[in-house]
Every structure is written in structure tokens, then in C-alpha cells.
Design a protein around this motif. Sequence first.
Motif, PDB file in Angstrom:
ATOM      1  N   TYR A 180      39.859  38.175  43.374  1.00 43.00           N
ATOM      2  CA  TYR A 180      41.110  38.745  43.882  1.00 43.00           C
ATOM      3  C   TYR A 180      42.111  38.918  42.759  1.00 43.00           C
ATOM      4  O   TYR A 180      42.731  39.978  42.608  1.00 43.00           O
ATOM      5  N   TRP A 181      42.304  37.881  41.932  1.00 47.51           N
ATOM      6  CA  TRP A 181      43.323  37.967  40.876  1.00 47.51           C
ATOM      7  C   TRP A 181      42.947  38.965  39.789  1.00 47.51           C
ATOM      8  O   TRP A 181      43.831  39.641  39.230  1.00 47.51           O
ATOM      9  N   ALA A 182      41.664  39.096  39.496  1.00 43.86           N
ATOM     10  CA  ALA A 182      41.233  40.093  38.506  1.00 43.86           C
ATOM     11  C   ALA A 182      41.496  41.502  39.054  1.00 43.86           C
ATOM     12  O   ALA A 182      41.931  42.403  38.318  1.00 43.86           O
ATOM     13  N   LEU A 183      41.272  41.669  40.351  1.00 43.59           N
ATOM     14  CA  LEU A 183      41.504  42.972  40.995  1.00 43.59           C
ATOM     15  C   LEU A 183      43.011  43.277  41.044  1.00 43.59           C
ATOM     16  O   LEU A 183      43.434  44.415  40.779  1.00 43.59           O
ATOM     17  N   LYS A 184      43.796  42.268  41.344  1.00 41.78           N
ATOM     18  CA  LYS A 184      45.251  42.427  41.411  1.00 41.78           C
ATOM     19  C   LYS A 184      45.800  42.812  40.036  1.00 41.78           C
ATOM     20  O   LYS A 184      46.681  43.664  39.912  1.00 41.78           O
ATOM     21  N   ASP A 185      45.236  42.189  39.016  1.00 41.39           N
ATOM     22  CA  ASP A 185      45.591  42.491  37.630  1.00 41.39           C
ATOM     23  C   ASP A 185      45.305  43.955  37.318  1.00 41.39           C
ATOM     24  O   ASP A 185      46.069  44.613  36.623  1.00 41.39           O
ATOM     25  N   ARG A 186      44.199  44.444  37.841  1.00 47.95           N
ATOM     26  CA  ARG A 186      43.793  45.818  37.590  1.00 47.95           C
ATOM     27  C   ARG A 186      44.613  46.817  38.400  1.00 47.95           C
ATOM     28  O   ARG A 186      45.067  47.828  37.875  1.00 47.95           O
ATOM     29  N   LEU A 187      44.824  46.538  39.680  1.00 46.18           N
ATOM     30  CA  LEU A 187      45.424  47.545  40.560  1.00 46.18           C
ATOM     31  C   LEU A 187      46.902  47.315  40.873  1.00 46.18           C
ATOM     32  O   LEU A 187      47.557  48.198  41.426  1.00 46.18           O
ATOM     33  N   GLY A 188      47.400  46.145  40.530  1.00 47.26           N
ATOM     34  CA  GLY A 188      48.839  45.873  40.673  1.00 47.26           C
ATOM     35  C   GLY A 188      49.379  46.143  42.066  1.00 47.26           C
ATOM     36  O   GLY A 188      48.781  45.738  43.074  1.00 47.26           O
ATOM     37  N   ASP A 189      50.517  46.836  42.111  1.00 44.28           N
ATOM     38  CA  ASP A 189      51.218  47.033  43.379  1.00 44.28           C
ATOM     39  C   ASP A 189      50.556  48.019  44.324  1.00 44.28           C
ATOM     40  O   ASP A 189      51.039  48.212  45.443  1.00 44.28           O
ATOM     41  N   SER A 190      49.471  48.637  43.893  1.00 43.33           N
ATOM     42  CA  SER A 190      48.830  49.603  44.795  1.00 43.33           C
ATOM     43  C   SER A 190      47.992  48.892  45.871  1.00 43.33           C
ATOM     44  O   SER A 190      47.503  49.522  46.803  1.00 43.33           O
ATOM     45  N   ILE A 191      47.825  47.587  45.730  1.00 44.26           N
ATOM     46  CA  ILE A 191      47.128  46.830  46.784  1.00 44.26           C
ATOM     47  C   ILE A 191      48.022  45.681  47.241  1.00 44.26           C
ATOM     48  O   ILE A 191      48.925  45.260  46.524  1.00 44.26           O
ATOM     49  N   GLU A 192      47.758  45.192  48.445  1.00 46.61           N
ATOM     50  CA  GLU A 192      48.461  43.989  48.890  1.00 46.61           C
ATOM     51  C   GLU A 192      47.511  43.069  49.634  1.00 46.61           C
ATOM     52  O   GLU A 192      46.559  43.502  50.277  1.00 46.61           O
ATOM     53  N   LEU A 193      47.822  41.792  49.500  1.00 48.61           N
ATOM     54  CA  LEU A 193      47.050  40.758  50.174  1.00 48.61           C
ATOM     55  C   LEU A 193      47.511  40.759  51.624  1.00 48.61           C
ATOM     56  O   LEU A 193      48.684  40.507  51.904  1.00 48.61           O
ATOM     57  N   SER A 194      46.632  41.085  52.579  1.00 47.64           N
ATOM     58  CA  SER A 194      47.123  41.127  53.950  1.00 47.64           C
ATOM     59  C   SER A 194      46.813  39.861  54.730  1.00 47.64           C
ATOM     60  O   SER A 194      47.526  39.519  55.666  1.00 47.64           O
ATOM     61  N   ASN A 195      45.784  39.134  54.325  1.00 50.33           N
ATOM     62  CA  ASN A 195      45.459  37.903  55.053  1.00 50.33           C
ATOM     63  C   ASN A 195      44.461  37.075  54.248  1.00 50.33           C
ATOM     64  O   ASN A 195      43.638  37.628  53.528  1.00 50.33           O
ATOM     65  N   VAL A 196      44.560  35.776  54.389  1.00 48.13           N
ATOM     66  CA  VAL A 196      43.539  34.887  53.828  1.00 48.13           C
ATOM     67  C   VAL A 196      43.047  34.003  54.963  1.00 48.13           C
ATOM     68  O   VAL A 196      43.815  33.263  55.559  1.00 48.13           O
ATOM     69  N   GLU A 197      41.777  34.138  55.284  1.00 43.97           N
ATOM     70  CA  GLU A 197      41.159  33.314  56.337  1.00 43.97           C
ATOM     71  C   GLU A 197      40.310  32.252  55.687  1.00 43.97           C
ATOM     72  O   GLU A 197      39.600  32.547  54.720  1.00 43.97           O
ATOM     73  N   ILE A 198      40.311  31.047  56.233  1.00 47.73           N
ATOM     74  CA  ILE A 198      39.274  30.096  55.839  1.00 47.73           C
ATOM     75  C   ILE A 198      38.514  29.702  57.093  1.00 47.73           C
ATOM     76  O   ILE A 198      39.094  29.576  58.164  1.00 47.73           O
ATOM     77  N   GLY A 199      37.226  29.590  56.953  1.00 47.87           N
ATOM     78  CA  GLY A 199      36.419  29.296  58.123  1.00 47.87           C
ATOM     79  C   GLY A 199      35.270  28.386  57.783  1.00 47.87           C
ATOM     80  O   GLY A 199      35.110  27.948  56.642  1.00 47.87           O
ATOM     81  N   SER A 200      34.482  28.126  58.794  1.00 49.57           N
ATOM     82  CA  SER A 200      33.315  27.272  58.634  1.00 49.57           C
ATOM     83  C   SER A 200      32.230  27.861  59.533  1.00 49.57           C
ATOM     84  O   SER A 200      32.499  28.223  60.666  1.00 49.57           O
ATOM     85  N   GLU A 201      31.028  28.025  59.006  1.00 49.03           N
ATOM     86  CA  GLU A 201      29.962  28.614  59.820  1.00 49.03           C
ATOM     87  C   GLU A 201      28.655  27.888  59.545  1.00 49.03           C
ATOM     88  O   GLU A 201      28.472  27.297  58.487  1.00 49.03           O
ATOM     89  N   ARG A 202      27.788  27.937  60.521  1.00 49.73           N
ATOM     90  CA  ARG A 202      26.515  27.238  60.395  1.00 49.73           C
ATOM     91  C   ARG A 202      25.508  28.145  59.688  1.00 49.73           C
ATOM     92  O   ARG A 202      25.231  29.248  60.143  1.00 49.73           O
ATOM     93  N   ILE A 203      24.976  27.685  58.558  1.00 52.73           N
ATOM     94  CA  ILE A 203      23.953  28.441  57.842  1.00 52.73           C
ATOM     95  C   ILE A 203      22.763  27.518  57.638  1.00 52.73           C
ATOM     96  O   ILE A 203      22.894  26.462  57.017  1.00 52.73           O
ATOM     97  N   ARG A 204      21.628  27.911  58.174  1.00 51.85           N
ATOM     98  CA  ARG A 204      20.412  27.085  58.132  1.00 51.85           C
ATOM     99  C   ARG A 204      20.703  25.629  58.498  1.00 51.85           C
ATOM    100  O   ARG A 204      20.367  24.702  57.765  1.00 51.85           O
ATOM    101  N   GLY A 205      21.401  25.466  59.606  1.00 52.83           N
ATOM    102  CA  GLY A 205      21.626  24.129  60.143  1.00 52.83           C
ATOM    103  C   GLY A 205      22.745  23.323  59.496  1.00 52.83           C
ATOM    104  O   GLY A 205      23.084  22.246  59.958  1.00 52.83           O
ATOM    105  N   ARG A 206      23.319  23.861  58.415  1.00 48.82           N
ATOM    106  CA  ARG A 206      24.411  23.133  57.747  1.00 48.82           C
ATOM    107  C   ARG A 206      25.715  23.874  57.915  1.00 48.82           C
ATOM    108  O   ARG A 206      25.736  25.103  57.878  1.00 48.82           O
ATOM    109  N   MET A 207      26.819  23.149  58.049  1.00 49.70           N
ATOM    110  CA  MET A 207      28.113  23.808  58.103  1.00 49.70           C
ATOM    111  C   MET A 207      28.532  24.165  56.682  1.00 49.70           C
ATOM    112  O   MET A 207      28.492  23.324  55.799  1.00 49.70           O
ATOM    113  N   ARG A 208      28.890  25.407  56.488  1.00 47.89           N
ATOM    114  CA  ARG A 208      29.384  25.850  55.178  1.00 47.89           C
ATOM    115  C   ARG A 208      30.760  26.454  55.352  1.00 47.89           C
ATOM    116  O   ARG A 208      30.989  27.238  56.272  1.00 47.89           O
ATOM    117  N   SER A 209      31.664  26.109  54.441  1.00 51.28           N
ATOM    118  CA  SER A 209      33.000  26.694  54.446  1.00 51.28           C
ATOM    119  C   SER A 209      32.952  28.086  53.820  1.00 51.28           C
ATOM    120  O   SER A 209      32.083  28.384  53.010  1.00 51.28           O
TER     121      SER A 209
END
Lengths: 89, 89
Positions: free
Chosen positions: A50-79
Motif C-alpha cells: 500500500y505505501w509503495a503504491l501511495k508513494d507512486r500514485l500520491g493523491d490520485s488514490i485514497e484509502l477507503s477502508n482497512v478490514e481485518i478478518g479471520s478465516e478458516r484455511i485447511r482447518g486453521r484460523m488465519r488472520s
Amino acid sequence: MYAPNTKIIDIGRRPIEDYVFEAVISFQEGVDEIILKGRGDFISRAVDVYWALKDRLGDSIELSNVEIGSERIRGRMRSYIAIHIKRKY
Amino acid sequence: MYAPNTKIIDIGRRPIEDYVFEAVISFQEGVDEIILKGRGDFISRAVDVYWALKDRLGDSIELSNVEIGSERIRGRMRSYIAIHIKRKY
């Protein structure tokens, strides 16, 4: 779940510049929103992309949301993180 | 910058359970908001701590904000995450 003109980029072991390039091209092709998705140890890397992209594109992009989640992958919970980025113009 | 009754927990190499314990105690002591802050490679770990804490405290806490940022540390830009968690009751 997501707007039709959304591209999800899964962050893995490739160089950060590769993901930045993929995102820049996607925006040029008319995508309105990009979601950088990083799981487990790649969560930190998604934030770096994200920060490398922001450095490249500057004000032409904006961060609209940051989600954190947890999901089951092959029986294990992964963030995960989903960083939503919108093109402004 | 932050509400007076906010506690910032810096996430590092200690076991995840240590941070969860610190957060639980802080809420019991009357803190209203906890910010889990992880820098660089510890960003992923901060998300893991959040989910372990959520697992422990369930609906009594809520995720109020997830910030991602970048700051200069010893001349290098480092990414960070700040996970804001509020006590509901």
C-alpha cells in the motif's frame, strides 16, 4: 459482496514492485477499487505494498477502508487484512 | 491525539497470550480503548493478537478503527498498523 469494478490482488512472495505495477496497470485499465489482500505473514507485506503504491500514485488514490478478518484455511484460523483503495481521478 | 483513557500496547516478540492478558487486565482496570500497535513484521502479529483477544472477550469489545501508516524510524520508512478496540460494557 464487492462492487463489480473491483480488483482483488492477493499479496504473496513476489517482489513488492510487482504488486505495485499490477495495481497501477489495473487503475489505468479503469478499475475503480483495488483490494490488497494479505493473509498470515503477508499482512505486513500488504501494508508495505500500500505505501509503495501511495508513494507512486500520491493523491490520485485514497484509502477507503482497512478490514481485518479471520478465516478458516485447511482447518486453521488465519488472520488477513483487506486494504481497500479507490481511484479519485 | 488519543482519548485520555486509551492504552497503547506495542506488539513485539513476546507470546501472543502475553498481549491478550495485558489487554484484558487493562479493560478490567477501566481503560475504554486499547490500541494494538504493530510495526514492520509485527503488523501480522498485531492482527493475530486482535483475534485472540476477540476470541476471549467476544461481544464485550468492538473494533472501532484500523489505521495503517508509515513513519520514519532511524532514517527508514516503516509501515505500521494501529488497531483500535473499544470496550462496550
